[in-house]
Design an enzyme around this catalytic site. Structure first.
Site, mmCIF file in Angstrom:
data_model
loop_
_atom_site.group_PDB
_atom_site.id
_atom_site.type_symbol
_atom_site.label_atom_id
_atom_site.label_comp_id
_atom_site.label_asym_id
_atom_site.label_seq_id
_atom_site.Cartn_x
_atom_site.Cartn_y
_atom_site.Cartn_z
ATOM 1 N N TYR A 87 0.834 -1.193 0.000
ATOM 2 C CA TYR A 87 0.000 0.000 0.000
ATOM 3 C C TYR A 87 0.875 1.252 0.000
ATOM 4 O O TYR A 87 2.057 1.204 0.317
ATOM 5 C CB TYR A 87 -0.968 0.020 1.192
ATOM 6 N N CYS A 88 0.254 2.367 -0.362
ATOM 7 C CA CYS A 88 0.909 3.680 -0.329
ATOM 8 C C CYS A 88 -0.135 4.688 0.136
ATOM 9 O O CYS A 88 -1.055 4.326 0.864
ATOM 10 C CB CYS A 88 1.492 4.046 -1.691
ATOM 11 N N ARG A 89 -0.040 5.911 -0.283
ATOM 12 C CA ARG A 89 -0.999 6.933 0.121
ATOM 13 C C ARG A 89 -2.334 6.763 -0.590
ATOM 14 O O ARG A 89 -3.379 6.728 0.016
ATOM 15 C CB ARG A 89 -0.434 8.343 -0.128
#
Length: 129
Positions: A87-89
């Site tokens: 995941y990221c932002r």
């Protein structure tokens, strides 16, 4: 002549769809939560250190996707035998990271919507380890 045109169109469509198939899986925050509860899954945050410090999923490893040594660090720390939940932002960097990892032989799963969607779904974040 019409047969040739139709054949060309079908061939082009076939090549286009084959090129656009993902080599990793996408999931929503609820699916991601179920996935990371499994023992053979490594959670990977691909944001910056500053973003990670603001809040992350508990137990997530951090490897900044934008650093030049992303793949080198990933290969050093991530076991190929486990599923990598990324995941990221917002889901964009993690999708790119998932594609790179999948190309390198990892089973990668991207959470679309990233930590933004995770928080909106009421899922917990931590600032600790």
């Amino acid at each position: 002549m019409m047969k040739k045109i139709l054949t060309c169109l079908l061939a082009t469509f076939g090549l286009t769809t084959a090129c656009c198939q993902l080599n990793y899986r996408n999931t929503d925050p609820e699916g991601f939560a179920k996935l990371i509860a499994e023992p053979d899954v490594v959670v990977l945050d691909v944001r910056t250190e500053a973003e990670y410090a603001e809040g992350h999923i508990k137990g997530a490893a951090l490897i900044d996707y934008h650093k030049d040594d992303f793949m080198e660090r990933a290969k050093e720390t991530l076991p190929v035998s486990k599923t990598i939940a990324i995941y990221c932002r917002s889901g964009r960097r993690s999708a790119y990271a998932a594609e790179k990892l999948a190309d390198a032989g990892y089973k990668a799963v991207n959470m679309y919507g990233g930590i933004i969607a995770w928080k909106e779904a009421g899922m917990p974040v931590t600032t600790g380890k």
